[in-house]
Design a protein around this motif. Structure first.
Motif, short mmCIF file in Angstrom:
data_model
loop_
_atom_site.label_atom_id
_atom_site.label_comp_id
_atom_site.label_asym_id
_atom_site.label_seq_id
_atom_site.Cartn_x
_atom_site.Cartn_y
_atom_site.Cartn_z
N ASN A 95 0.86 -1.18 0.00
CA ASN A 95 0.00 0.00 0.00
C ASN A 95 0.90 1.24 0.00
O ASN A 95 1.73 1.40 0.90
CB ASN A 95 -0.89 -0.01 1.25
CG ASN A 95 -1.94 1.08 1.23
OD1 ASN A 95 -1.69 2.21 0.81
ND2 ASN A 95 -3.12 0.76 1.72
N PRO A 96 0.77 2.13 -1.01
CA PRO A 96 1.67 3.27 -1.09
C PRO A 96 1.34 4.42 -0.15
O PRO A 96 2.07 5.40 -0.09
CB PRO A 96 1.51 3.72 -2.55
CG PRO A 96 0.12 3.33 -2.90
CD PRO A 96 -0.15 2.05 -2.15
N TYR A 136 10.67 6.78 1.02
CA TYR A 136 10.02 5.61 0.43
C TYR A 136 9.64 5.94 -1.01
O TYR A 136 8.61 6.56 -1.26
CB TYR A 136 8.79 5.21 1.23
CG TYR A 136 9.10 4.78 2.64
CD1 TYR A 136 9.73 3.56 2.89
CD2 TYR A 136 8.78 5.59 3.73
CE1 TYR A 136 10.03 3.16 4.18
CE2 TYR A 136 9.07 5.19 5.03
CZ TYR A 136 9.69 3.96 5.25
OH TYR A 136 9.99 3.57 6.53
N GLN A 137 10.47 5.50 -1.97
CA GLN A 137 10.19 5.79 -3.36
C GLN A 137 9.32 4.69 -3.96
O GLN A 137 8.92 3.74 -3.28
CB GLN A 137 11.50 5.99 -4.11
CG GLN A 137 12.31 7.16 -3.54
CD GLN A 137 13.01 7.99 -4.58
OE1 GLN A 137 12.96 7.76 -5.78
NE2 GLN A 137 13.68 9.03 -4.09
N GLY A 138 9.00 4.85 -5.25
CA GLY A 138 7.98 4.01 -5.86
C GLY A 138 8.47 2.68 -6.37
O GLY A 138 9.61 2.26 -6.13
N GLY A 139 7.60 2.00 -7.13
CA GLY A 139 7.83 0.62 -7.51
C GLY A 139 8.42 0.39 -8.89
O GLY A 139 8.59 -0.76 -9.28
N PRO A 147 7.58 0.39 4.73
CA PRO A 147 7.33 0.05 6.14
C PRO A 147 6.42 -1.18 6.21
O PRO A 147 5.47 -1.32 5.43
CB PRO A 147 6.63 1.30 6.68
CG PRO A 147 6.06 1.99 5.49
CD PRO A 147 6.97 1.67 4.34
N SER A 148 6.71 -2.07 7.13
CA SER A 148 5.96 -3.32 7.20
C SER A 148 4.48 -3.07 7.46
O SER A 148 3.63 -3.88 7.05
CB SER A 148 6.54 -4.24 8.28
OG SER A 148 6.49 -3.63 9.55
N ARG A 149 4.14 -1.94 8.10
CA ARG A 149 2.72 -1.66 8.38
C ARG A 149 1.93 -1.36 7.11
O ARG A 149 0.69 -1.31 7.16
CB ARG A 149 2.59 -0.50 9.36
CG ARG A 149 3.09 0.84 8.85
CD ARG A 149 2.88 1.95 9.88
NE ARG A 149 3.35 3.25 9.42
CZ ARG A 149 4.56 3.72 9.63
NH1 ARG A 149 5.45 2.99 10.31
NH2 ARG A 149 4.92 4.91 9.18
N SER A 150 2.62 -1.17 5.98
CA SER A 150 1.92 -0.88 4.72
C SER A 150 1.64 -2.13 3.90
O SER A 150 1.02 -2.05 2.84
CB SER A 150 2.75 0.08 3.87
OG SER A 150 3.91 -0.57 3.35
N THR A 316 -6.75 1.75 3.82
CA THR A 316 -5.68 1.31 4.70
C THR A 316 -5.15 -0.05 4.27
O THR A 316 -5.79 -0.78 3.50
CB THR A 316 -6.18 1.21 6.15
OG1 THR A 316 -7.16 0.16 6.22
CG2 THR A 316 -6.80 2.53 6.61
N ALA A 317 -3.99 -0.42 4.82
CA ALA A 317 -3.45 -1.75 4.57
C ALA A 317 -4.40 -2.81 5.11
O ALA A 317 -4.52 -3.91 4.54
CB ALA A 317 -2.06 -1.89 5.19
#
Length: 372
Positions: A95-96, A136-139, A147-150, A316-317
């Motif tokens: 999740n970005p 945190y850059q993109g994919g 972050p693991s919470r995402s 949300t995630a």
């Protein structure tokens, strides 16, 4: 020796992205390193890369050169020492949505309302978003950190290509939840043939929505959507008359419980206004399509009808995990999506081709690190 990876980076707004070798990012204690198997190329990305600094200067881009790419899915390759619940080899959607974790909204669990909220690989919503955007850059690279919470764990039955569509699916899912859509409720979606709108048609059976009304212009696409769940949907071409009049005829003047506007910035205001007028007493309207400009609404009527109009910007995630679990259980079928897959080398070509798509059925995907 520093590990390197391939990445598509934007150096200048309005110019093509460049394929370059850059260092593999190093995850922090609560981060993971993900080998990116697929990343969705959303229709709005071309606007972000070409016009964003002129159109929305208050919503900053990451510091250039930067790696974009909003909706990645892949496999965890490294985990930080403080990560719990995720392991190397896990298949995940990233999740970005990024939040600071320390502001009052974050501490109260309202992550999307974080003062520094940002979309990794896309843009931020305030000047204080820059730290998250640059960290945190993109994919659109072989690897990314997050972050693991995402993270959202995805089942083996969900392809990386389909998981990379979770941004649009999740935006609709969260809007439907906020509006209380479900069994016994009727829902109207404006723009059901588009990338956001088709998510409602895919989600409706899984959520038990009793009646789903949908509008669009293309009659051929409306016919295809009808075939996703024959007899379950009520569909209407905007070429055949105003939305509110159609809903009044269909409901005996009672209206619908929920109205979701999924039309984009260039859509006329009249269609949104018609959708709000189609609401029942106590109805809820949610805008997720980003219709631009100031839209006049009859607030006195809305007061008398005890109605609500609100926006919903993301999900949300946890909501993403709900969707992944529905796919795993077989209640959410994403097989109607048509994947158009490009290697990272062809990212600029994919951006040019996205305008030629089959409504919301088309899913344009880059595969930076396809694996074996």
């Amino acid at each position: 020796m520093t590990r390197t990876m391939r990445a598509a980076r934007l150096h200048e707004v309005g110019r093509p992205m460049r394929l370059e070798e850059v260092p593999v990012p190093v995850p922090g204690p609560a981060d993971v390193l993900v080998a990116v198997r697929a990343v969705n190329i959303v229709p709005n990305l071309a606007n972000i890369l070409s016009n964003w600094t002129t159109w929305f200067p208050m919503n900053p881009l990451p510091t250039l050169p930067a790696i974009f790419g909003l909706d990645p899915a892949g496999v965890i390759e490294e985990v930080g020492p403080a990560v719990e619940g995720f392991s190397v080899g896990d298949r995940v959607y990233v999740n970005p949505g990024r939040s600071c974790g320390g502001c009052r909204a974050c501490r109260e669990g309202r992550l999307v309302q974080c003062a520094s909220f940002a979309f990794s690989g896309y843009f931020g919503f305030s000047a204080t978003s820059m730290g998250l955007l640059d960290r945190y850059q993109g994919g659109l690279a072989d690897y990314m950190i997050a972050p693991s919470r995402s993270l959202v764990k995805i089942p083996a039955s969900l392809s990386f290509e389909a998981a990379a569509r979770f941004g649009y699916l999740g935006t609709m899912y969260s809007a439907l939840r906020k509006a209380g859509a479900g069994p016994g409720r009727s829902v109207l979606v404006n723009g059901i043939t588009g990338t956001l709108g088709i998510a409602a048609a895919l989600l409706a059976p899984a959520l038990g929505i009793t009646t789903l009304y949908g509008t669009g212009r293309d009659r051929g696409l409306l016919e295809e959507i009808d075939k996703l769940a024959p007899g379950r949907f009520r569909l209407h071409s905007l070429l055949d008359g105003p939305v509110d009049e159609w809903i009044a005829e269909r409901t005996g003047g009672a209206g619908v419980d929920v109205y979701i506007d999924a039309l984009g910035p260039g859509a006329p205001h009249e269609t949104l206004q018609q959708g709000v007028r189609a609401l029942s007493r106590g109805g809820v309207a949610v805008n997720i399509g980003a219709v631009a400009g100031e839209v006049p609404l009859d607030l006195h009527r809305m007061m008398d009808m005890d109605q609500t109009v609100r926006g919903s910007v993301w999900f949300t995630a946890g909501e993403g995990q709900h969707m992944a679990d529905m796919v795993g259980a077989g209640s959410l079928d994403l097989s109607p999506l048509r994947h158009h897959v490009f290697p990272l080398d062809d990212v600029n070509q994919a951006m040019n081709n996205i305008e030629v798509r089959h409504g919301g059925f088309s899913n344009f995907v880059i595969t930076p690190n396809p694996g074996h």
